[in-house]
Design an enzyme around this catalytic site. Structure first.
Site, PDB file in Angstrom:
ATOM      1  N   ASN A   1      41.993  38.066  36.220  1.00 35.97           N
ATOM      2  CA  ASN A   1      42.874  39.208  35.948  1.00 35.97           C
ATOM      3  C   ASN A   1      44.242  39.008  36.596  1.00 35.97           C
ATOM      4  OD1 ASN A   1      40.812  40.449  34.566  1.00 35.97           O
ATOM      5  ND2 ASN A   1      40.088  41.566  36.356  1.00 35.97           N
TER       6      ASN A   1
ATOM      7  N   HIS B   1      31.022  37.683  40.130  1.00 36.53           N
ATOM      8  CA  HIS B   1      30.036  38.769  40.022  1.00 36.53           C
ATOM      9  C   HIS B   1      29.153  38.742  41.256  1.00 36.53           C
ATOM     10  CE1 HIS B   1      30.453  39.517  35.434  1.00 36.53           C
ATOM     11  NE2 HIS B   1      31.590  39.594  36.098  1.00 36.53           N
TER      12      HIS B   1
ATOM     13  N   TYR C   1      32.771  31.555  34.480  1.00 32.78           N
ATOM     14  CA  TYR C   1      34.019  32.041  35.091  1.00 32.78           C
ATOM     15  C   TYR C   1      34.797  30.913  35.766  1.00 32.78           C
ATOM     16  CZ  TYR C   1      32.070  36.585  34.082  1.00 32.78           C
ATOM     17  OH  TYR C   1      31.548  37.672  33.419  1.00 32.78           O
TER      18      TYR C   1
ATOM     19  N   ARG D   1      24.966  34.145  32.787  1.00 28.67           N
ATOM     20  CA  ARG D   1      24.208  34.770  31.692  1.00 28.67           C
ATOM     21  C   ARG D   1      24.526  34.131  30.349  1.00 28.67           C
ATOM     22  NH1 ARG D   1      28.696  38.053  32.384  1.00 28.67           N
ATOM     23  NH2 ARG D   1      29.648  38.711  30.421  1.00 28.67           N
TER      24      ARG D   1
ATOM     25  N   GLU E   1      22.579  36.548  36.521  1.00 28.01           N
ATOM     26  CA  GLU E   1      22.601  37.938  36.067  1.00 28.01           C
ATOM     27  C   GLU E   1      22.151  38.124  34.622  1.00 28.01           C
ATOM     28  OE1 GLU E   1      26.723  38.909  36.526  1.00 28.01           O
ATOM     29  OE2 GLU E   1      27.312  37.795  34.745  1.00 28.01           O
TER      30      GLU E   1
END
Ligand code: CA
Length: 709
Positions: free
Chosen positions: A177, A226, A235, A289, A378
């Site tokens: 971000n 996360h 990521y 995931r 996750e």
């Protein structure tokens, strides 16, 4: 005379100021030119033409589109963003020379009209991402394309839009971000030729290229997001691509990425990320995931061959340092070269991520574990619905690389390769979203960068086991002890579950047999499948199936296809039975061995010295390496060496049968400050006793080393 000198100095001064201003402007043009190239390279011209042909006629005279609800505030697939996307396409069509709409003045009028409408309407979403990132980015791209291609928007409109782009708090944001907000700041800086803004934007854009103990790049060169969750691809890949993208834009200017930061970024790319890829396919543990997405393990997308702005292409544009290594990886991924091409042996334990990477020319063998310091793989957005047991010591064993590619929809999810679990009749859904904390603290590894041992003191879902892996050149030794459970299911440890490829041979009861579809073996010696040998030093209850398994993509990822998928799978597991009490297992994986070699090879160089819940120890006599997991303070006595420790730890000893053994040691709990160790070998005159001060803070759990002289 003085006056003349003064005049000359003043003139030189003015010249310098003028020159630097000119130089500065050139830099903005260089950067804009690279962004322009980047934006155009993303375009497929025929698709662009078709999109424009379909959407342009829907634009009304006031610049709006008939089919867009500008009042919508929904969080995902927010309709108003489509307006900016269409204007973006129109702009690309207008500036790309071989496009049908190139230099079409009606198109230009439509863009201006559309931008005016947007500014007047000022749509906003309930999702901050749309307002702070998606909108300013889309506007910025249009303005860059205009500016760089010498088109002039009405000045007041451009100024208003630049004003509107000032969204998002770059300082408070983290990770991707932060980079995204910094990127639209950078667009603004280019258009306004604002050096201060450019400097700020880049400082923030490159800020994530630094070590953190929170989410992001870790001190062990893993990437966590996360929570403290392994995300080396997923990521971590977004991080790599985003940073290389901006670095490539400013490369060669005074704003370029500092050498220190480029080195860190390159090291993460080369030593962490690329090492998780074998041939064309990545380790299934690194995608979070995303493991439940089709084709996710295929890394063709990161090479230049498929996309101009690929991760590896951008990495090369950011600096020439690693061009050879990147080209080699690219050749492996594009299968121009074999999966073994230019692979150098290496071993890394990531003490922040609870993950081990072991690479040899013939194979990769990586282990994913978890502790109370980290988070389990996750489930979220209805992805990875069955991945409940994924981090429980899963072993990614690759030779060609394709062993697990797209197998996930038909996997049996309590028999993930390497894990110990209850064997349910039906795969268990995973209901705790966005990462569940692990339990246990004795998870870690020792490494000398070539060899190593890893441990996972496993306790989950009412099953416990002391699991350890001992990594050498030709083989990896996998031990389990203290396997206990009161659950009503059989407890199983899975050796592998991969695509069936060719025949499966077993040597048991003094004869070699071909395993056709299903087999229970009580005294296995070895099993061979797909150029990987599995040796079993102890008698055990082993089960093998080579059958068709069925599933669907939707089973593991709700939004995917429900169509049935089937394929033949090689699956092999230890059955520890119901209510096991201190059960054990031992197997040696020998990747890259032919049937013929298998028949004669008995793995005599490997000696398992201990496999109990207090100690697991393995010696490789050819390499003269000993590896020990001490679950408790204790002593290991072998014919050549005696090791005494006063705290639990994990130890690797090289040159065991010499007078100068080399010791590597780590504390899996990451809590110890110091530890007493005593070592004596046959060749040493006296015992070597030391008090070791262990690595601390962000390096607690990492390996410390010494040589006895
Ligand atoms: Ca099962």
């Amino acid at each position: 005379m003085r006056k003349a000198l003064f005049k000359i100095i003043t003139l030189i001064g003015i010249f310098i100021i003028a020159f630097s201003k000119l130089y500065g402007q050139d830099e903005f043009q260089i950067i804009q030119s690279k962004i322009d190239d980047y934006l155009k390279a993303e375009v497929k011209n025929d698709l662009l033409t078709r999109s424009i042909a379909a959407d342009w006629p829907r634009q009304l005279k006031d610049g709006s589109y008939t089919d867009i609800n500008y009042l919508s505030k929904i969080e995902t697939a927010w309709p108003p963003l489509l307006h900016l996307k269409r204007l973006n396409y129109l702009t690309l069509g207008f500036v790309i020379k071989n496009n049908q709409y190139f230099n079409n003045q009606e198109v230009l009028a439509s863009i201006v009209c559309g931008l005016r409408y947007w500014y007047a309407q000022n749509p906003s979403s309930n999702n901050w991402f749309q307002n702070d990132i998606a909108v300013p980015t889309a506007i910025g791209e249009i303005l860059i394309l205009f500016n760089h291609n010498h088109l002039q928007l009405p000045v007041s409109l451009q100024d208003s839009l630049l004003q509107r782009m000032q969204q998002g708090n770059v300082y408070k944001s983290i990770g991707a971000n932060k980079l995204d907000i910094a990127t639209h700041m950078l667009y603004r800086a280019c258009i306004t030729k604002d050096k201060t803004l450019m400097t700020t934007a880049l400082k923030q854009a490159f800020y994530p290229i630094s070590f953190t103990s929170r989410e992001g790049l870790q001190y062990d060169y893993s990437y966590l997001q996360h929570g403290p969750q392994l995300q080396i691809a997923s990521y971590g890949e977004v991080f790599l691509k985003g940073e290389y993208k901006v670095a490539s834009w400013v490369q060669g200017t005074s704003y370029e990425l500092s050498a220190d930061k480029l080195k860190i970024l390159n090291s993460y790319l080369i030593n962490s990320y690329l090492k998780t890829i074998r041939g064309r396919y990545i380790d299934f543990n690194t995608e979070g995931r995303g493991i439940s997405r089709n084709d996710i393990l295929d890394k063709k997308s990161i090479t230049e061959a498929s996309v101009n702005n690929s991760l590896l292409g951008l990495a090369k544009k950011s600096g020439p340092e690693n061009t050879d290594l990147i080209n080699e990886a690219q050749d492996r991924i594009n299968q121009i070269q074999a999966s073994s091409f230019k692979i150098l042996p290496s071993h890394t334990h990531f003490w922040k991520a609870d993950y081990t990477l072991h690479t040899r020319q013939a194979y990769s063998f990586n282990v994913r574990t978890v502790s109370k310091r980290t988070v389990r793989t996750e489930v979220g957005n209805e992805e990875n619905l069955l991945g409940k047991f994924l981090p429980d010591g899963s072993t990614n064993i690759q030779r060609s690389g394709a062993e697990y590619f797209n197998i996930m929809p038909i996997w049996e999810w309590d028999k993930i390769p390497g894990i110990t679990s209850r064997d349910y009749q039906i795969d268990q859904p995973f209901t705790i979203e966005w990462g569940e904390r692990g339990v246990g603290s004795f998870t870690g590894g020792v490494s000398d960068s070539l060899y190593g041992a890893s441990v996972y003191d496993f306790n989950y879902n009412e099953v416990t086991a002391k699991k350890a892996w001992f990594f050498f050149d030709k083989q990896v030794v996998c031990l389990g002890a203290g396997i206990n459970s009161f659950a009503s299911q059989n407890i199983v440890t899975t050796v592998n579950q991969s695509w069936l490829k060719g025949k499966v041979l077993a040597y048991a009861d003094e004869k070699i047999i071909r395993v056709k579809s299903k087999k229970s073996i009580s005294k296995p010696i070895w099993i061979w499948h797909d150029s990987i040998g599995y040796y079993f030093p102890d008698s055990a209850q082993l089960q093998i199936t080579n059958q068709k398994q069925k599933g669907s993509r939707a089973k593991i990822n709700a939004s995917r296809s429900k169509s049935a998928i089937a394929g033949k799978v090689f699956k092999m597991w230890f059955n520890h039975g119901v209510d096991p009490v201190d059960a054990t297992y031992a197997y040696i994986v020998r990747p890259g061995i032919s049937q013929q070699e298998m028949k004669s090879n008995k793995q005599q160089e490997i000696k398992i010295l201990s496999n109990s819940k207090t100690m697991q120890a393995v010696k490789n006599e050819t390499l003269n390496i000993l590896q020990v997991v001490f679950y408790e303070a204790g002593v290991l006595i072998d014919e050549n060496v005696t090791i005494t420790v006063d705290q639990p730890c994990i130890v690797l000893v090289k040159n065991v049968a010499t007078k100068n053994p080399e010791i590597h040691l780590a504390d899996p709990t990451q809590k110890l400050k110091e530890l007493n160790i005593a070592i004596s070998t046959k060749m040493m005159k006296t015992e070597d006793k030391r008090l070791l001060v262990l690595p601390k803070d962000n390096f607690a759990g990492s390996t410390m080393s010494y040589i006895i002289y």
